[in-house]
Design a protein around this motif. Structure first.
Motif, mmCIF file in Angstrom:
data_model
loop_
_atom_site.group_PDB
_atom_site.id
_atom_site.type_symbol
_atom_site.label_atom_id
_atom_site.label_comp_id
_atom_site.label_asym_id
_atom_site.label_seq_id
_atom_site.Cartn_x
_atom_site.Cartn_y
_atom_site.Cartn_z
ATOM 1 N N CYS A 1 0.852 -1.189 0.000
ATOM 2 C CA CYS A 1 0.000 0.000 0.000
ATOM 3 C C CYS A 1 0.887 1.238 0.000
ATOM 4 N N SER A 2 0.657 2.123 -0.967
ATOM 5 C CA SER A 2 1.480 3.329 -1.052
ATOM 6 C C SER A 2 1.274 4.239 0.154
ATOM 7 N N GLY A 3 0.111 4.180 0.757
ATOM 8 C CA GLY A 3 -0.160 5.005 1.923
ATOM 9 C C GLY A 3 -0.680 6.384 1.603
ATOM 10 N N THR A 4 -0.653 6.798 0.333
ATOM 11 C CA THR A 4 -1.126 8.120 -0.047
ATOM 12 C C THR A 4 -2.646 8.150 -0.017
ATOM 13 N N LEU A 5 -3.208 9.148 0.620
ATOM 14 C CA LEU A 5 -4.651 9.305 0.742
ATOM 15 C C LEU A 5 -5.103 10.542 -0.009
ATOM 16 N N ALA A 6 -6.296 10.497 -0.532
ATOM 17 C CA ALA A 6 -6.897 11.639 -1.230
ATOM 18 C C ALA A 6 -8.351 11.737 -0.807
ATOM 19 N N VAL A 7 -8.723 12.857 -0.244
ATOM 20 C CA VAL A 7 -10.096 13.108 0.194
ATOM 21 C C VAL A 7 -10.629 14.303 -0.580
ATOM 22 N N ARG A 8 -11.914 14.271 -0.886
ATOM 23 C CA ARG A 8 -12.514 15.282 -1.753
ATOM 24 C C ARG A 8 -13.752 15.857 -1.096
ATOM 25 N N THR A 9 -13.971 17.127 -1.340
ATOM 26 C CA THR A 9 -15.164 17.792 -0.825
ATOM 27 C C THR A 9 -15.566 18.897 -1.788
ATOM 28 N N ARG A 10 -16.787 19.347 -1.627
ATOM 29 C CA ARG A 10 -17.295 20.418 -2.487
ATOM 30 C C ARG A 10 -17.203 21.750 -1.763
ATOM 31 N N LEU A 11 -16.833 22.773 -2.515
ATOM 32 C CA LEU A 11 -16.789 24.143 -1.997
ATOM 33 C C LEU A 11 -18.000 24.914 -2.523
ATOM 34 N N HIS A 12 -18.797 25.435 -1.601
ATOM 35 C CA HIS A 12 -19.959 26.239 -1.974
ATOM 36 C C HIS A 12 -19.508 27.704 -2.048
ATOM 37 N N LEU A 13 -19.213 28.144 -3.269
ATOM 38 C CA LEU A 13 -18.581 29.439 -3.472
ATOM 39 C C LEU A 13 -19.597 30.566 -3.480
ATOM 40 N N SER A 14 -19.145 31.712 -3.018
ATOM 41 C CA SER A 14 -19.906 32.948 -3.163
ATOM 42 C C SER A 14 -19.598 33.547 -4.540
#
Length: 580
Positions: free
Chosen positions: A24-37
Motif C-alpha cells: 500500500c502506497s499510503g497516499t490518501l486523497a479526500v474530496r469535498t465540495r466548496l460552496h462558493l460565493s
C-alpha cells in the motif's frame, strides 16, 4: 524454455509467477465540495484561467525541447514563470509539464511495443496453414481463408504506423492535448454530441483548468500556496497580477480568503492530524459541471516494522488465519473462503457489479465491491484477500480471438477496471487490517473447472466455473497447487488379477509432485468397495455408484465374498480429501 516471449515448462505450460504481497502506497486523497460565493467564483475562475495559460505555454515549450531538455532549460523555465507568478506556482506548473511529457513518452513507447508485438503475432499466424496449429510454438492459423486474406494486409498497415511512431520517438516528439483529444474532436461535431458552443466552451475550460499546489513539509498547515486551517478556512496566495486586480479583497501579502469553508466528511481526523503536525498536504481545485471541488492529498506516517521482519514472515502472517480467493469477472466477483490447508469453507459468495455508465458510477461500483469483500473476510475471520494480477497488457492479436466474438471479448476486457480495482482494494484492505496477495492468473479457470467444480458441487447448488477458479486463486496465494498432491494421498495396495466387473480397486499414479499439470491418464480408476463406510461424497464414490446402478448387458461372474476381509484392510479414506 522461452516460447513466443513466454517462459514455459517442459510440458508446454506457462511458468507461474510466485505470489507476492501488494504494498500500500499510503497516499490518501479526500474530496469535498466548496460552496462558493459570487466573489469566490470570480476569483477562482480568473486564477484558473491564469494558471492554465501559464501551464499551456510551459507544456508547449517542454514538448518543443523534447529529449534535448536539460537542467539549464528546466531552471530557465521556472525562472520565467516565477517572474509572472511566484516560485511555488512555478514549481507546480513546471513539475506538471515534465510529468505530462514523461507520461506521453511512456505511452508512445508502449504503443510502439504493442505494434511490434501485433506485427510479430500476425506474421507468425500467417506462416501456419488455415485451421492448423504449429505443435512446436503452439501458434494457431487463422480459422478461414477470408480471415487470412484480410490479415495479410494488416502487417503492412501496422508497419507504416510503427514507422511514424518510431520516427517521433527518435526525434523526441510527443502528441499531447490539454483537455483531451476526444473533447477537442467534439468541437467539430457539436450537433452529433448535442452541445452548443457555450456548453462546449464551459467543458473545455473545466477540462483545462486545474488549480494545484504542492505540499511543503514544515510549513504552516502543510502548504503555503493553498492553506486550509483546521477550522476549514481556505486561503490562497494569488499571483501579483491577480493580487493587484483584487487588492480590495486581499491582505497586504496578496492572500485571498474564501467565504466558503472546507470540511471533509471522510477521513477528516487524519487530515486534521496531518495539518496540525505541519506535514505536507497538496491541494487541487477543479470545476466540474459548474461546481467547485477541492481534493486534499497527503501521506500519513506509517508505523515502522520491527527489526528482522522479512517478506516471508509477512506472507506467513497474512496466511495465518485463512484467505478469501477472489475471481474478478466482467459482471460479478466470485469469492470463496479457504482455511489454512487450502480447503474451501462453506459456500462461495457472489458480488454483483455493473461497470456500465459514467466514471463516477463505476467508481461507486468499485467501492461497493471492495467493501463487500472486506466485510466477507472480516465475517469469516480471514486475514488476507487473494486477487489475480490482471494486467491485460497484451495486444488484440495476442488474445487469439478473431471476428465478432473477438471484438466482443476485447470490449468486455476493456470495460473491466482491473488496475483501479486492485489499487482501491489494497488501500481499503490495508485500512481494515487485511493483507492483499497478488497471484499469476494463468490457467485458474481451466484448472478450477477440472479439479474443483465437480468436487464442490452439491445436489442443491452447483459450483460455477468462476467459483472453482476462486479456489485455485486462493490456493495459489497460499503457495499450494491447484489440486491435492500425490504425497498427501494414501496409496492403494495393488491386488491380484480379478475377473472383470468385480469392482476391485487398483493402484494409480497421481501426477508429479510440485507441479500443477493435469493427472496422467490411467486405465483404471480407484473405486470405493460397496462394503466400505461412506465418509464423504467424493467423485470416486459417485462414479462407483453410477456403475452399480447401470444395467449389465452380459452376465458377470460371481463375486468372491471370501476376499472382503482383505478389502477392508487395503482400502482407506483420507480424512482431508480436499487438503494440500
Amino acid at each position: 524454455m522461452l516460447v513466443g516471449g513466454v517462459v514455459r515448462s517442459a510440458s508446454g505450460l506457462r511458468v507461474l509467477a510466485p505470489p507476492r504481497l501488494a504494498e500500500c502506497s499510503g497516499t490518501l486523497a479526500v474530496r469535498t465540495r466548496l460552496h462558493l460565493s459570487p466573489w469566490d467564483e470570480e476569483v477562482l475562475v480568473e486564477l484558473g484561467g491564469f494558471v492554465s495559460q501559464l501551464a499551456a505555454r510551459d507544456l508547449a515549450e517542454r514538448v518543443f525541447l523534447g529529449a534535448k531538455h536539460s537542467n539549464e532549460d528546466f531552471a530557465r523555465r521556472k525562472r520565467e514563470i516565477s517572474a509572472l507568478s511566484s516560485s511555488r506556482w512555478a514549481g507546480t506548473i513546471t513539475r506538471g509539464s515534465n510529468e505530462q511529457w514523461a507520461l506521453a513518452r511512456r505511452a508512445q513507447a508502449a504503443h510502439l511495443e504493442r505494434l511490434d508485438a501485433a506485427i510479430t503475432t500476425v506474421r507468425a499466424r500467417l506462416a501456419v496453414p488455415v485451421a492448423a496449429c504449429d505443435v512446436a510454438t503452439r501458434t494457431k492459423g487463422y480459422p478461414s481463408v477470408l480471415v487470412r486474406a484480410a490479415k495479410q494486409r494488416r502487417p503492412d498497415r501496422l508497419e507504416a504506423v510503427a514507422a511514424r511512431v518510431r520516427a517521433d520517438e527518435a526525434a523526441g516528439r510527443v502528441r499531447v492535448v490539454r483537455g483531451g483529444r476526444e473533447l477537442l474532436h467534439t468541437r467539430l461535431h457539436l450537433e452529433q454530441a448535442g452541445l452548443s458552443v457555450e456548453e462546449w466552451r464551459r467543458q473545455w475550460f473545466e477540462a483545462r483548468c486545474r488549480i494545484e499546489a504542492d505540499g511543503e513539509a514544515g510549513k504552516r498547515h502543510g502548504n503555503q500556496t493553498i492553506s486550509i486551517a483546521p477550522n476549514g478556512t481556505v486561503t490562497i496566495k494569488l499571483p501579483p497580477e491577480l493580487a493587484t486586480r483584487f487588492a480590495e479583497h486581499c491582505d497586504r501579502h496578496g492572500r485571498y480568503t474564501l467565504d466558503a469553508t472546507c470540511s471533509f466528511a471522510y477521513r477528516n481526523a487524519e487530515w486534521q492530524a496531518q495539518v496540525q503536525a505541519q506535514r505536507a498536504v497538496g491541494y487541487t481545485i477543479r470545476f466540474e459541471n459548474g461546481r467547485c471541488y477541492l481534493t486534499a492529498a497527503f501521506t500519513p506516517p506509517r508505523p515502522d516494522l520491527p527489526a528482522g521482519v522479512d517478506e516471508e514472515t509477512l506472507m506467513a502472517a497474512a496466511r495465518a488465519g485463512g484467505i478469501v480467493g477472489v475471481d474478478h469477472n466482467a459482471d460479478h466477483l466470485a469469492a470463496w473462503r479457504l482455511d489454512v490447508h487450502g480447503n474451501p469453507v462453506g459456500r462461495p459468495v457472489r458480488i454483483e457489479v455493473d461497470y456500465q455508465g459514467t466514471t463516477a458510477r463505476r467508481d461507486a461500483q468499485l467501492r461497493h465491491a471492495c467493501s463487500a469483500l472486506i466485510r466477507q473476510a472480516k465475517a469469516t475471520g480471514a486475514t488476507s484477500l487473494v486477487i489475480e494480477d490482471l494486467g491485460f497488457d497484451t495486444s488484440r492479436e495476442q488474445c487469439g480471438w478473431t471476428g465478432r466474438s473477438g471484438r466482443a471479448f476485447r470490449n468486455t476486457v476493456a470495460g473491466m477496471p482491473t488496475a483501479k480495482f486492485a489499487v482501491r482494494l489494497v488501500a481499503m484492505a490495508h485500512r481494515a487490517g487485511l493483507a492483499v496477495i497478488v497471484v499469476d492468473p494463468a490457467y485458474s479457470s481451466r484448472w478450477g473447472a477440472a479439479h474443483w467444480r465437480a468436487a464442490t458441487s452439491t445436489a442443491v447448488q452447483e459450483t460455477s466455473r468462476h467459483d472453482a477458479a476462486a479456489i485455485v486463486i486462493g490456493r495459489r496465494g497460499q503457495g499450494l497447487g491447484a489440486r491435492r498432491r500425490a504425497e498427501k494421498t494414501v496409496p492403494l495396495k495393488k491386488k491380484e488379477a480379478a475377473p472383470a466387473g468385480n469392482g476391485e480397486p487398483c493402484a494409480t499414479t497421481r501426477g508429479r509432485a510440485g507441479t500443477e499439470d493435469h493427472r496422467p491418464h490411467t486405465a483404471h480408476t480407484p473405486t470405493r468397495p460397496h462394503h466400505a463406510p461412506r465418509t464423504r461424497a467424493c467423485p470416486e464414490d459417485r462414479a462407483h455408484d453410477a456403475r452399480r446402478r447401470r444395467p449389465q448387458a452380459t452376465a458377470q461372474p460371481a463375486e468372491d465374498r471370501s476376499r472382503q476381509a482383505t478389502d477392508r484392510q487395503s482400502w482407506t479414506q483420507d480424512s482431508l480429501w480436499l487438503s494440500e
